[in-house]
Enzyme design. Structure first.
Site, short mmCIF file in Angstrom:
data_model
loop_
_atom_site.label_atom_id
_atom_site.label_comp_id
_atom_site.label_asym_id
_atom_site.label_seq_id
_atom_site.Cartn_x
_atom_site.Cartn_y
_atom_site.Cartn_z
N HIS A 265 7.32 0.33 -10.46
CA HIS A 265 8.28 1.42 -10.17
C HIS A 265 7.91 2.59 -11.09
CE1 HIS A 265 11.84 3.40 -8.94
NE2 HIS A 265 12.79 2.61 -9.40
N HIS A 306 2.86 2.93 -1.41
CA HIS A 306 4.30 3.13 -1.52
C HIS A 306 4.99 2.28 -0.47
CE1 HIS A 306 8.19 5.10 -1.77
NE2 HIS A 306 7.80 5.48 -2.96
N ASP A 362 3.03 9.26 -8.76
CA ASP A 362 2.58 8.99 -10.12
C ASP A 362 1.10 9.19 -10.34
OD1 ASP A 362 5.04 8.38 -11.21
OD2 ASP A 362 5.00 6.40 -10.30
N1 CMC Z 1 -4.01 -1.12 -4.81
C1 CMC Z 1 -4.63 -2.03 -4.06
N2 CMC Z 1 -4.05 -2.68 -3.04
C2 CMC Z 1 -2.78 -2.39 -2.79
C3 CMC Z 1 -2.05 -1.44 -3.54
C4 CMC Z 1 -2.72 -0.79 -4.59
N3 CMC Z 1 -2.10 0.13 -5.33
N4 CMC Z 1 -0.80 -1.35 -3.07
C5 CMC Z 1 -0.72 -2.23 -2.05
N5 CMC Z 1 -1.92 -2.86 -1.88
C6 CMC Z 1 -2.26 -3.82 -0.84
C7 CMC Z 1 -1.69 -5.19 -1.15
O1 CMC Z 1 -2.59 -6.00 -1.86
C8 CMC Z 1 -1.43 -5.72 0.25
O2 CMC Z 1 -2.66 -6.13 0.78
P1 CMC Z 1 -2.72 -7.39 1.83
O3 CMC Z 1 -1.93 -6.95 3.02
O4 CMC Z 1 -4.16 -7.60 2.10
O5 CMC Z 1 -2.08 -8.56 1.11
C9 CMC Z 1 -0.99 -4.48 1.04
O6 CMC Z 1 -1.64 -3.38 0.37
C10 CMC Z 1 0.52 -4.27 1.06
O7 CMC Z 1 0.98 -4.30 -0.30
P2 CMC Z 1 2.45 -4.70 -0.76
O8 CMC Z 1 2.42 -5.05 -2.20
O9 CMC Z 1 3.01 -5.71 0.20
O10 CMC Z 1 3.22 -3.33 -0.53
P3 CMC Z 1 4.64 -2.97 -1.10
O11 CMC Z 1 5.23 -2.01 -0.15
O12 CMC Z 1 5.41 -4.19 -1.43
O13 CMC Z 1 4.27 -2.28 -2.50
C11 CMC Z 1 3.88 -0.72 -4.23
C12 CMC Z 1 4.40 -0.93 -2.79
C13 CMC Z 1 4.15 0.72 -4.63
C14 CMC Z 1 4.64 -1.65 -5.19
C15 CMC Z 1 2.36 -1.05 -4.25
O14 CMC Z 1 1.69 -0.20 -3.34
C16 CMC Z 1 1.77 -0.94 -5.66
O15 CMC Z 1 1.82 -1.90 -6.41
N6 CMC Z 1 1.20 0.26 -6.01
C17 CMC Z 1 0.69 0.46 -7.35
C18 CMC Z 1 1.83 0.76 -8.30
C19 CMC Z 1 2.38 2.15 -8.10
O16 CMC Z 1 1.65 3.12 -8.01
N7 CMC Z 1 3.73 2.24 -8.06
C20 CMC Z 1 4.42 3.51 -7.96
C21 CMC Z 1 5.24 3.62 -6.74
S1 CMC Z 1 5.81 5.28 -6.46
C22 CMC Z 1 6.87 5.61 -7.76
C23 CMC Z 1 8.18 4.96 -7.58
O17 CMC Z 1 8.81 5.13 -6.53
O18 CMC Z 1 8.64 4.32 -8.54
#
Ligand code: CMC
Length: 428
Positions: A265, A306, A362
């Site tokens: 987050h 995201h 971010d």
């Molecule tokens: N790098 C590499 N792979 C990723 C990433 C990433 N940053 N984000 C998602 N994926 C992949 C993940 O491995 C999955 O792949 P597969 O379908 O093959 O298993 C797919 O994309 C879907 O990922 P998810 O974790 O199910 O997606 P989510 O919607 O639950 O997660 C997130 C969203 C923001 C937590 C995630 O994209 C992430 O961890 N990003 C990096 C951390 C980040 O930048 N966070 C800030 C968010 S914006 C600020 C805020 O609102 O707080």
């Protein structure tokens, strides 16, 4: 009214649930009576398909990359308003006219000091305590100062709580920073803007002249506007859930700060800078991207992806522009080259395209903060200052809901079946 019919294939029982039409976005099935009429709960880990409340504050469209506060596009707010006007908008529902703006700003200035006995709390922390840990503790301690006379059912009490929190957050944040570097705390100045004051309290020293850099002041203001609210994200949902029990609002906001701290987050901007520093040079990027794509490595491209934005994050576009303005004024940071190259590669790589992973808010904000000499441990603290406006607006919306109820999710129990407690000597 449109309805959705649920049919139980086992006993043939049918239940009709109304479909609620939003101003924008997907229609929402009102399943409030599902358990009572049908005997079923729904299961939706991570709230992937669940609207947890009704809200009039913020709307975002993940496919179009749109974000609006109270109906105003984020691009217009970032360009035409300052952060305190945005706070007013979130709290009161409309933008202030010149007179209301001035009254609001004066009120924020009036509340920007913290009591001396609250300042003494900082002495209890080690110098190396994480500023988010200090901020969380100090904000929750505000509940000890403002509890007995606070009536959360009273409009003016709620509004003064909101203004007090927005006003005190920069003072608390700067005090966290000063404590961590062993410098004396600096008291706020009433002639400075909201973000100018924050920079002054963080970077000035007693006896030394300090001029607020207008580029830094404006950049911080835009960053705060972009971070001010983001509908039902994890920390805002936490504030709503904690607040739904009728707890002290400062305690509810402290719960929001705790949630924001996590790297998935608000902690992501800190993680982005650490990631860029680890990569070090453009020549190491290919190796790093290969690791990100390797499922077993556990490495993610921080600042990418995201839960809701699946085309682009509109905040990231604005921040990238601000980042260039700041670096034009402060001088080049090689991390910007790394970030731009990472972005370029990721935007053309099938792994990221297929998963709709784009730079989020971010990705560039960390480079701006870092250029402004704000240490990485303070990045999420900056986010918390800005998000306080959103948290408290949602808390007010939640607490004033007609038929407001304590939030109480149900569960899918998959634990042990009923069994008897064995005597101590028969246990493993
Ligand atoms: N790098 C590499 N792979 C990723 C990433 C990433 N940053 N984000 C998602 N994926 C992949 C993940 O491995 C999955 O792949 P597969 O379908 O093959 O298993 C797919 O994309 C879907 O990922 P998810 O974790 O199910 O997606 P989510 O919607 O639950 O997660 C997130 C969203 C923001 C937590 C995630 O994209 C992430 O961890 N990003 C990096 C951390 C980040 O930048 N966070 C800030 C968010 S914006 C600020 C805020 O609102 O707080």
């Amino acid at each position: 009214m449109t309805t959705i019919t649920f049919k139980n294939d086992v006993n043939g029982k049918v239940a009709q649930m109304p479909v609620l039409e939003p101003t924008y976005g997907a229609p929402v099935v009102d399943i409030g009576k599902l358990a009572k009429e049908f005997g079923y709960f729904t299961y939706d880990p991570g709230f992937m398909s669940t609207a947890s409340c009704q809200s009039t504050i913020t709307y975002l469209d993940g496919d179009k990359g749109e974000l609006m506060y109270r109906g105003y596009p984020i691009e217009q707010l970032a360009e035409q308003c300052n952060f305190l006007e945005v706070c007013y908008l979130l709290l009161y529902g409309e933008l202030p006219n010149a007179e209301k703006k001035q009254i609001f700003e004066t009120s924020i200035t009036r509340h920007n000091r913290i009591r001396e006995n609250l300042r003494r709390f900082f002495n209890g922390f080690n110098h190396d305590a994480h500023p988010m840990a200090m901020m969380m503790a100090v904000v929750s301690s505000l509940s000890a100062f403002f509890h007995d006379r606070l009536n959360i059912q009273d409009y003016e009490d709620r509004m003064v709580t909101a203004r007090r929190l927005i006003a005190k957050m920069p003072t608390i944040a700067a005090a966290c920073y000063k404590h961590s570097i062993g410098d004396p705390a600096i008291y706020p100045r009433d002639d400075l803007s909201y973000t100018g004051n924050l920079l002054y309290m963080m970077f000035s020293l007693p006896g030394k002249r300090y001029e607020v850099n207008p580029v830094a002041e404006r950049a911080m203001d835009v960053l705060f506007t972009l971070h001010a609210d983001h509908e039902q994200n994890a920390s805002t949902s936490t504030v709503r859930l904690a607040g739904s029990s009728g707890t002290n609002p400062y305690a509810a906001i402290a719960a929001g700060i705790a949630t924001l701290w996590g790297p998935a987050h608000g902690g992501a901007n800190e993680a982005v800078i650490r990631m860029l520093d680890r990569i070090g040079e453009v020549s190491n990027i290919d190796h790093f991207i290969a690791k990100v794509k390797d499922k077993n490595s556990g490495v993610r491209l921080m600042g990418f992806g995201h839960r809701v934005y699946k085309s682009f994050d509109p905040r990231a576009k604005i921040i990238k522009e601000v980042c260039h303005q700041v670096l034009d004024s402060y001088g080049h940071d090689p991390r910007l080259d790394l970030a731009m190259r990472l972005e370029e590669i990721a935007l053309s790589d099938p792994y990221f395209i297929e998963r709709k992973l784009y730079p989020n808010v971010d990705f560039y904000s960390g480079i701006i903060y870092s250029t402004l000499k704000i240490p990485v441990e303070m990045f999420t603290v900056m986010f918390a200052i800005a998000r306080t406006a959103g948290w408290i607006s949602h808390w007010i919306e939640m607490i004033t809901e007609k038929d407001q109820k304590i939030g109480r999710p149900r569960q899918l129990y998959v634990g042990a079946s009923r069994r008897d407690v064995p005597p101590l000597n028969e246990r493993n």
